[in-house]
Design a protein around this motif. Structure first.
Motif, PDB file in Angstrom:
ATOM      1  N   MET A 248       0.860  -1.177   0.000  1.00 30.13           N
ATOM      2  CA  MET A 248       0.000   0.000   0.000  1.00 30.13           C
ATOM      3  C   MET A 248       0.900   1.232   0.000  1.00 30.13           C
ATOM      4  SD  MET A 248      -3.042   0.699   2.753  1.00 30.13           S
ATOM      5  CE  MET A 248      -4.333   1.892   2.457  1.00 30.13           C
ATOM      6  N   ARG A 249       0.838   2.012  -1.085  1.00 34.32           N
ATOM      7  CA  ARG A 249       1.629   3.239  -1.181  1.00 34.32           C
ATOM      8  C   ARG A 249       0.677   4.410  -1.370  1.00 34.32           C
ATOM      9  NH1 ARG A 249       4.164   5.419  -5.915  1.00 34.32           N
ATOM     10  NH2 ARG A 249       3.874   3.396  -6.916  1.00 34.32           N
ATOM     11  N   ILE A 250       0.844   5.439  -0.553  1.00 36.75           N
ATOM     12  CA  ILE A 250      -0.017   6.615  -0.604  1.00 36.75           C
ATOM     13  C   ILE A 250       0.835   7.846  -0.881  1.00 36.75           C
ATOM     14  CG2 ILE A 250      -1.618   8.096   0.668  1.00 36.75           C
ATOM     15  CD1 ILE A 250      -2.486   5.661   2.252  1.00 36.75           C
ATOM     16  N   GLN A 251       0.398   8.621  -1.857  1.00 36.25           N
ATOM     17  CA  GLN A 251       1.058   9.874  -2.213  1.00 36.25           C
ATOM     18  C   GLN A 251       0.117  11.023  -1.860  1.00 36.25           C
ATOM     19  OE1 GLN A 251       3.131  10.032  -6.034  1.00 36.25           O
ATOM     20  NE2 GLN A 251       2.263  12.060  -6.393  1.00 36.25           N
ATOM     21  N   VAL A 252       0.574  11.923  -1.001  1.00 35.47           N
ATOM     22  CA  VAL A 252      -0.242  13.027  -0.509  1.00 35.47           C
ATOM     23  C   VAL A 252       0.334  14.340  -1.015  1.00 35.47           C
ATOM     24  CG1 VAL A 252      -1.106  14.205   1.542  1.00 35.47           C
ATOM     25  CG2 VAL A 252      -0.802  11.724   1.566  1.00 35.47           C
ATOM     26  N   THR A 253      -0.497  15.112  -1.710  1.00 37.19           N
ATOM     27  CA  THR A 253      -0.077  16.414  -2.238  1.00 37.19           C
ATOM     28  C   THR A 253      -1.220  17.398  -2.044  1.00 37.19           C
ATOM     29  OG1 THR A 253       1.195  15.263  -3.961  1.00 37.19           O
ATOM     30  CG2 THR A 253       0.896  17.642  -4.209  1.00 37.19           C
TER      31      THR A 253
ATOM     32  N   TYR B 271      -1.683   3.572  -4.441  1.00 41.43           N
ATOM     33  CA  TYR B 271      -1.137   2.595  -5.387  1.00 41.43           C
ATOM     34  C   TYR B 271      -1.046   1.261  -4.654  1.00 41.43           C
ATOM     35  CZ  TYR B 271       0.245   6.690  -8.113  1.00 41.43           C
ATOM     36  OH  TYR B 271       0.241   7.858  -8.830  1.00 41.43           O
ATOM     37  N   LEU B 272      -1.584   0.217  -5.265  1.00 41.83           N
ATOM     38  CA  LEU B 272      -1.592  -1.108  -4.653  1.00 41.83           C
ATOM     39  C   LEU B 272      -0.683  -2.062  -5.412  1.00 41.83           C
ATOM     40  CD1 LEU B 272      -5.399  -1.535  -3.884  1.00 41.83           C
ATOM     41  CD2 LEU B 272      -3.567  -1.159  -2.225  1.00 41.83           C
ATOM     42  N   ASN B 273       0.118  -2.806  -4.650  1.00 42.26           N
ATOM     43  CA  ASN B 273       0.939  -3.886  -5.208  1.00 42.26           C
ATOM     44  C   ASN B 273       1.792  -3.433  -6.391  1.00 42.26           C
ATOM     45  OD1 ASN B 273       0.016  -5.713  -3.284  1.00 42.26           O
ATOM     46  ND2 ASN B 273      -1.742  -6.304  -4.536  1.00 42.26           N
ATOM     47  N   ASP B 274       2.478  -2.312  -6.199  1.00 39.78           N
ATOM     48  CA  ASP B 274       3.455  -1.814  -7.177  1.00 39.78           C
ATOM     49  C   ASP B 274       2.832  -1.473  -8.530  1.00 39.78           C
ATOM     50  OD1 ASP B 274       5.592  -2.222  -5.308  1.00 39.78           O
ATOM     51  OD2 ASP B 274       5.507  -4.355  -5.779  1.00 39.78           O
ATOM     52  N   ALA B 275       1.556  -1.158  -8.536  1.00 39.29           N
ATOM     53  CA  ALA B 275       0.892  -0.760  -9.784  1.00 39.29           C
ATOM     54  C   ALA B 275       1.481   0.552 -10.294  1.00 39.29           C
ATOM     55  CB  ALA B 275      -0.606  -0.605  -9.555  1.00 39.29           C
ATOM     56  N   LYS B 276       1.539   0.681 -11.610  1.00 35.69           N
ATOM     57  CA  LYS B 276       2.066   1.899 -12.221  1.00 35.69           C
ATOM     58  C   LYS B 276       1.110   3.062 -12.052  1.00 35.69           C
ATOM     59  CE  LYS B 276       3.789   3.683 -16.665  1.00 35.69           C
ATOM     60  NZ  LYS B 276       4.060   3.337 -18.094  1.00 35.69           N
ATOM     61  N   TYR B 277      -0.179   2.771 -12.075  1.00 32.51           N
ATOM     62  CA  TYR B 277      -1.201   3.818 -11.979  1.00 32.51           C
ATOM     63  C   TYR B 277      -1.989   3.667 -10.682  1.00 32.51           C
ATOM     64  CZ  TYR B 277      -0.057   4.260 -16.907  1.00 32.51           C
ATOM     65  OH  TYR B 277       0.613   4.422 -18.086  1.00 32.51           O
ATOM     66  N   ALA B 278      -2.502   4.771 -10.200  1.00 35.82           N
ATOM     67  CA  ALA B 278      -3.233   4.771  -8.940  1.00 35.82           C
ATOM     68  C   ALA B 278      -4.482   3.899  -9.016  1.00 35.82           C
ATOM     69  CB  ALA B 278      -3.609   6.197  -8.554  1.00 35.82           C
ATOM     70  N   SER B 279      -4.723   3.146  -7.959  1.00 31.84           N
ATOM     71  CA  SER B 279      -5.937   2.343  -7.844  1.00 31.84           C
ATOM     72  C   SER B 279      -7.111   3.160  -7.318  1.00 31.84           C
ATOM     73  CB  SER B 279      -5.694   1.167  -6.888  1.00 31.84           C
ATOM     74  OG  SER B 279      -4.636   0.355  -7.341  1.00 31.84           O
ATOM     75  N   PHE B 280      -6.806   4.287  -6.692  1.00 33.38           N
ATOM     76  CA  PHE B 280      -7.840   5.083  -6.034  1.00 33.38           C
ATOM     77  C   PHE B 280      -7.310   6.501  -5.852  1.00 33.38           C
ATOM     78  CE2 PHE B 280      -9.828   6.208  -1.753  1.00 33.38           C
ATOM     79  CZ  PHE B 280     -11.097   6.444  -2.254  1.00 33.38           C
ATOM     80  N   ILE B 281      -8.149   7.497  -6.118  1.00 33.77           N
ATOM     81  CA  ILE B 281      -7.746   8.890  -5.986  1.00 33.77           C
ATOM     82  C   ILE B 281      -8.807   9.663  -5.198  1.00 33.77           C
ATOM     83  CG2 ILE B 281      -7.212  11.038  -7.205  1.00 33.77           C
ATOM     84  CD1 ILE B 281      -6.327   9.347  -9.598  1.00 33.77           C
ATOM     85  N   VAL B 282      -8.360  10.386  -4.202  1.00 33.51           N
ATOM     86  CA  VAL B 282      -9.215  11.343  -3.503  1.00 33.51           C
ATOM     87  C   VAL B 282      -8.756  12.723  -3.961  1.00 33.51           C
ATOM     88  CG1 VAL B 282     -10.048  12.189  -1.285  1.00 33.51           C
ATOM     89  CG2 VAL B 282      -9.372   9.785  -1.526  1.00 33.51           C
ATOM     90  N   ASN B 283      -9.544  13.370  -4.770  1.00 35.94           N
ATOM     91  CA  ASN B 283      -9.133  14.650  -5.348  1.00 35.94           C
ATOM     92  C   ASN B 283      -9.198  15.809  -4.365  1.00 35.94           C
ATOM     93  OD1 ASN B 283     -10.539  13.158  -8.035  1.00 35.94           O
ATOM     94  ND2 ASN B 283      -8.560  14.150  -8.338  1.00 35.94           N
ATOM     95  N   LYS B 284     -10.095  15.715  -3.400  1.00 38.62           N
ATOM     96  CA  LYS B 284     -10.213  16.789  -2.401  1.00 38.62           C
ATOM     97  C   LYS B 284     -10.538  16.159  -1.055  1.00 38.62           C
ATOM     98  CE  LYS B 284     -12.514  21.221  -1.465  1.00 38.62           C
ATOM     99  NZ  LYS B 284     -11.246  21.971  -1.338  1.00 38.62           N
TER     100      LYS B 284
END
Length: 237
Positions: A174-179, A186-199
């Motif tokens: 489980m990798r989370i990028q916060v900006t 990102y789950l299991n080293d996926a190249k693209y996000a599995s889930f996005i919270v835009n706001k």
């Protein structure tokens, strides 16, 4: 809906516990039981919700989940950043909740007194359900206080949760990028996000991390990595 307010002072006094040192970092249990154990040939962190410190009430389920029960990383504060952990969940046997989905995940931007934070967590048992409606609840975002899973489902059905191909009793990266106001999972080293919270909905703009489990979950964590972080005051990386 009747709200149950659990006093922070009570929770803090009940939850007071010795800290744990794990992989060179210091952690504080907050309404959880935590220990380093041998698991599948490795030393990992085991975390379970402490139901004596923070009781679960089925009759007011929403008020007693998605709350202050996590293992808190001490001496760390960030505003934006990327962090990663491997986690695995099982259903406790016997289970205190028959419908437990193996709730496990991460808290972030946890403030000093634990009164505000953001979270993304998983329901691994829902990931391969035969019922599509259950699958759609595999990944969940919430913000404390005020925006638990049920609140967000009422406000915007389907926007703050999604499906992912995961299951119980398997290691999940489980990798989370916060900006700013945005969080990407990102789950299991996926190249693209599995889930996005835009706001995101939370009030805390900076804080630390927490390892989260909820009712009926036997959770295991390893390989916690802080890939990048920006300090809230100095902006230093």
């Amino acid at each position: 809906m009747k709200k149950l307010i659990l006093p922070l002072t009570l929770l803090s006094s009940i939850a007071a516990a010795d800290t744990l040192n794990w992989d060179g970092r210091v952690f504080e249990p907050v309404n959880v039981k935590a220990e380093i154990v041998d698991f599948q040939g490795e030393k990992v962190m085991k975390v379970e919700r402490d139901l004596e410190a923070f009781p679960f009430e089925k009759s007011i389920e929403v008020e007693t989940v998605d709350d202050r029960h996590f293992l808190k990383l001490k001496n760390f504060e960030f505003r934006d950043g990327t962090f990663e952990v491997k986690l695995l969940s099982r259903i406790q046997q016997p289970t205190p909740m028959a419908s437990s989905q193996g709730f496990i995940g991460l808290y972030f931007r946890v403030n000093d007194d634990n009164s505000a934070f953001e979270s993304i967590y998983l329901r691994p048992n829902a990931g391969r359900s035969d019922i599509q409606a259950m699958r759609n609840h595999t990944v969940q975002y919430f913000a404390f206080p005020g925006y638990k899973f049920a609140d967000l489902r009422d406000e915007a059905p389907g926007l703050y949760e999604t499906w992912a191909d995961i299951g119980l009793d398997e290691w999940i990266t489980m990798r989370i990028q916060v900006t700013g106001e945005k969080a990407e999972l990102y789950l299991n080293d996926a190249k693209y996000a599995s889930f996005i919270v835009n706001k995101m909905k939370g009030t805390s703009k900076a804080g630390t991390l927490g390892l989260y489990v909820d009712i009926g979950t036997e959770g295991y964590f390893k390989d916690l990595k802080i890939i990048s972080s920006i300090h809230p005051d100095t902006g230093d990386i």
